[in-house]
Motif scaffolding. Structure first.
Motif, PDB file in Angstrom:
ATOM      1  N   GLY A 145       5.101  -1.679   1.536  1.00  0.00           N
ATOM      2  CA  GLY A 145       5.215  -0.239   1.288  1.00  0.00           C
ATOM      3  C   GLY A 145       4.982   0.641   2.495  1.00  0.00           C
ATOM      4  N   GLU A 146       4.844   0.003   3.676  1.00  0.00           N
ATOM      5  CA  GLU A 146       4.572   0.792   4.886  1.00  0.00           C
ATOM      6  C   GLU A 146       5.746   1.712   5.236  1.00  0.00           C
ATOM      7  N   ASP A 147       6.961   1.293   4.884  1.00  0.00           N
ATOM      8  CA  ASP A 147       8.126   2.133   5.149  1.00  0.00           C
ATOM      9  C   ASP A 147       8.245   3.245   4.099  1.00  0.00           C
ATOM     10  N   ARG A 148       7.907   2.915   2.857  1.00  0.00           N
ATOM     11  CA  ARG A 148       7.965   3.937   1.790  1.00  0.00           C
ATOM     12  C   ARG A 148       7.044   5.119   2.119  1.00  0.00           C
ATOM     13  N   GLU A 149       5.892   4.806   2.708  1.00  0.00           N
ATOM     14  CA  GLU A 149       4.887   5.848   2.966  1.00  0.00           C
ATOM     15  C   GLU A 149       5.387   6.897   3.951  1.00  0.00           C
ATOM     16  N   VAL A 150       6.069   6.466   5.011  1.00  0.00           N
ATOM     17  CA  VAL A 150       6.588   7.450   5.971  1.00  0.00           C
ATOM     18  C   VAL A 150       7.658   8.306   5.290  1.00  0.00           C
ATOM     19  N   GLY A 151       8.438   7.681   4.401  1.00  0.00           N
ATOM     20  CA  GLY A 151       9.445   8.422   3.658  1.00  0.00           C
ATOM     21  C   GLY A 151       8.831   9.468   2.744  1.00  0.00           C
ATOM     22  N   GLU A 152       7.689   9.122   2.140  1.00  0.00           N
ATOM     23  CA  GLU A 152       7.008  10.072   1.252  1.00  0.00           C
ATOM     24  C   GLU A 152       6.506  11.288   2.029  1.00  0.00           C
ATOM     25  N   ARG A 153       5.987  11.056   3.241  1.00  0.00           N
ATOM     26  CA  ARG A 153       5.573  12.191   4.080  1.00  0.00           C
ATOM     27  C   ARG A 153       6.775  13.058   4.473  1.00  0.00           C
ATOM     28  N   TYR A 162       3.214 -13.529   5.477  1.00  0.00           N
ATOM     29  CA  TYR A 162       2.339 -12.446   5.937  1.00  0.00           C
ATOM     30  C   TYR A 162       1.896 -11.548   4.784  1.00  0.00           C
ATOM     31  N   LYS A 163       2.341 -11.834   3.563  1.00  0.00           N
ATOM     32  CA  LYS A 163       1.965 -11.021   2.404  1.00  0.00           C
ATOM     33  C   LYS A 163       0.546 -11.391   1.966  1.00  0.00           C
ATOM     34  N   ASN A 164      -0.361 -10.421   1.906  1.00  0.00           N
ATOM     35  CA  ASN A 164      -1.705 -10.732   1.406  1.00  0.00           C
ATOM     36  C   ASN A 164      -2.280  -9.555   0.614  1.00  0.00           C
ATOM     37  N   GLU A 165      -3.144  -9.891  -0.337  1.00  0.00           N
ATOM     38  CA  GLU A 165      -3.655  -8.903  -1.289  1.00  0.00           C
ATOM     39  C   GLU A 165      -4.475  -7.797  -0.637  1.00  0.00           C
ATOM     40  N   GLU A 166      -5.275  -8.183   0.353  1.00  0.00           N
ATOM     41  CA  GLU A 166      -6.138  -7.198   1.026  1.00  0.00           C
ATOM     42  C   GLU A 166      -5.302  -6.093   1.671  1.00  0.00           C
ATOM     43  N   ALA A 167      -4.256  -6.506   2.375  1.00  0.00           N
ATOM     44  CA  ALA A 167      -3.369  -5.537   3.038  1.00  0.00           C
ATOM     45  C   ALA A 167      -2.639  -4.678   2.013  1.00  0.00           C
ATOM     46  N   LEU A 168      -2.187  -5.306   0.929  1.00  0.00           N
ATOM     47  CA  LEU A 168      -1.472  -4.565  -0.112  1.00  0.00           C
ATOM     48  C   LEU A 168      -2.363  -3.494  -0.744  1.00  0.00           C
ATOM     49  N   LEU A 169      -3.659  -3.830  -0.938  1.00  0.00           N
ATOM     50  CA  LEU A 169      -4.602  -2.869  -1.510  1.00  0.00           C
ATOM     51  C   LEU A 169      -4.843  -1.694  -0.568  1.00  0.00           C
ATOM     52  N   LEU A 170      -4.991  -1.993   0.734  1.00  0.00           N
ATOM     53  CA  LEU A 170      -5.181  -0.934   1.736  1.00  0.00           C
ATOM     54  C   LEU A 170      -3.962  -0.012   1.747  1.00  0.00           C
ATOM     55  N   ASN A 171      -2.765  -0.624   1.783  1.00  0.00           N
ATOM     56  CA  ASN A 171      -1.531   0.165   1.808  1.00  0.00           C
ATOM     57  C   ASN A 171      -1.417   1.054   0.563  1.00  0.00           C
ATOM     58  N   LYS A 172      -1.787   0.477  -0.581  1.00  0.00           N
ATOM     59  CA  LYS A 172      -1.712   1.223  -1.843  1.00  0.00           C
ATOM     60  C   LYS A 172      -2.629   2.448  -1.790  1.00  0.00           C
ATOM     61  N   LYS A 173      -3.811   2.240  -1.227  1.00  0.00           N
ATOM     62  CA  LYS A 173      -4.791   3.329  -1.110  1.00  0.00           C
ATOM     63  C   LYS A 173      -4.251   4.456  -0.211  1.00  0.00           C
ATOM     64  N   ILE A 174      -3.646   4.067   0.907  1.00  0.00           N
ATOM     65  CA  ILE A 174      -3.089   5.062   1.843  1.00  0.00           C
ATOM     66  C   ILE A 174      -1.946   5.826   1.169  1.00  0.00           C
ATOM     67  N   ARG A 175      -1.079   5.092   0.462  1.00  0.00           N
ATOM     68  CA  ARG A 175       0.052   5.741  -0.216  1.00  0.00           C
ATOM     69  C   ARG A 175      -0.413   6.686  -1.323  1.00  0.00           C
ATOM     70  N   GLN A 176      -1.452   6.275  -2.032  1.00  0.00           N
ATOM     71  CA  GLN A 176      -1.992   7.146  -3.101  1.00  0.00           C
ATOM     72  C   GLN A 176      -2.503   8.455  -2.514  1.00  0.00           C
ATOM     73  N   GLU A 177      -3.186   8.346  -1.361  1.00  0.00           N
ATOM     74  CA  GLU A 177      -3.699   9.549  -0.691  1.00  0.00           C
ATOM     75  C   GLU A 177      -2.546  10.436  -0.221  1.00  0.00           C
TER      76      GLU A 177
END
Length: 274
Positions: A209-217, A243-258
């Protein structure tokens, strides 16, 4: 700078030299040549540099290799470096496992509009079909033909409509699709000034979701995303995602929610650090 330079193609890659070779080849046979290529390389070994050097020797296109040390998944960081390095006003983003149909760049250029970004799609190939893709298949454009794909073992599904060559059909499907137009790094384009205005990618973000986040901004900043998933066509080679891991996905989710909650238009962790 090329006087006729209309776009920079930014291709992200990491240690997939054989695939990158095919992707670069697909850009060498585009219907327009009014673009440069930047390979955004997140720490690949020398095999990738060899592929890029060999391609650069035989193409008329300008090719730039932007590389950083391998320190885990840092795609956002290398993409920001590529944005800064780009020489065109318009940027088209894709991945080193997506093979572009020969009208891919022309389609993005033809459909671009001020204060708009274009959200394309991709057609996923099975593992067996992926192994059959070579420069001859790409040159003949067989990998975008329904009959060839089915004959090679690709299941026939509705998603094959993503390979249509009919503008009327593509426009209709773009209009009715329930899929939202988002920033999907495999096939998306925007004006360089519009992504710089939100300070590029958030470099805290790992895979997911790192690409989705820049799009949301960008959306919060007034950029409208247009759906072109049936118009700008690429096929995606099959691979696993170690390279997919739960810890990173949770961090990304938190950033996107903010980002969504605060309707953020800027990140302090982008191209320019606060």
């Amino acid at each position: 700078m090329q006087s006729n330079l209309q776009a920079t193609i930014i291709i992200s890659t990491y240690n997939k030299p054989e695939w990158l070779k095919l992707v670069l080849f697909s850009f060498d046979i585009q219907t327009t040549k009014k673009f440069e290529i930047i390979v955004a390389d997140d720490g690949s070994d020398k095999r990738t540099k060899t592929v890029i050097d060999l391609f650069t020797e035989r193409t008329d296109l300008k090719v730039i290799h932007v590389w950083q040390e391998d320190d885990g998944f840092q795609k956002t960081k290398i993409l920001n470096k590529a944005i800064v390095t780009s020489n065109a006003d318009y940027l088209i983003f894709t991945d080193g496992d997506c093979i572009a149909r020969k009208d891919f760049v022309e389609t993005h250029l033809k459909l671009r509009q001020l204060r708009k970004a274009l959200s394309g799609g991709y057609f996923k190939l099975t593992e067996d079909v992926s192994k059959k893709i070579n420069t001859q298949v790409i040159s003949d454009q067989k990998c975008y033909e329904k009959d060839w794909l089915i004959a090679e073992g690709q299941p026939a599904t509705f998603k094959m409509n993503k390979l249509t060559t009919s503008n009327a059909k593509a426009n209709f499907l773009n209009f009715i699709t329930p899929t939202k137009a988002t920033f999907d790094g495999m096939n998306v384009s925007c004006w360089k000034s519009d992504i710089l205005a939100v300070n590029g990618f958030d470099e805290r973000m790992k895979y997911g979701g790192e690409d989705r986040e820049v799009g949301e901004r960008m959306m919060h900043n007034g950029i409208k995303f247009l759906q072109i998933r049936y118009s700008a066509v690429c096929v995606h080679l099959h691979h696993d995602r170690p390279y997919k891991n739960e810890e990173a996905l949770l961090l990304n989710k938190k950033i996107r929610q903010e980002t969504k909650r605060e309707k953020c238009t800027h990140t302090k962790y982008g191209i320019h650090k606060a």
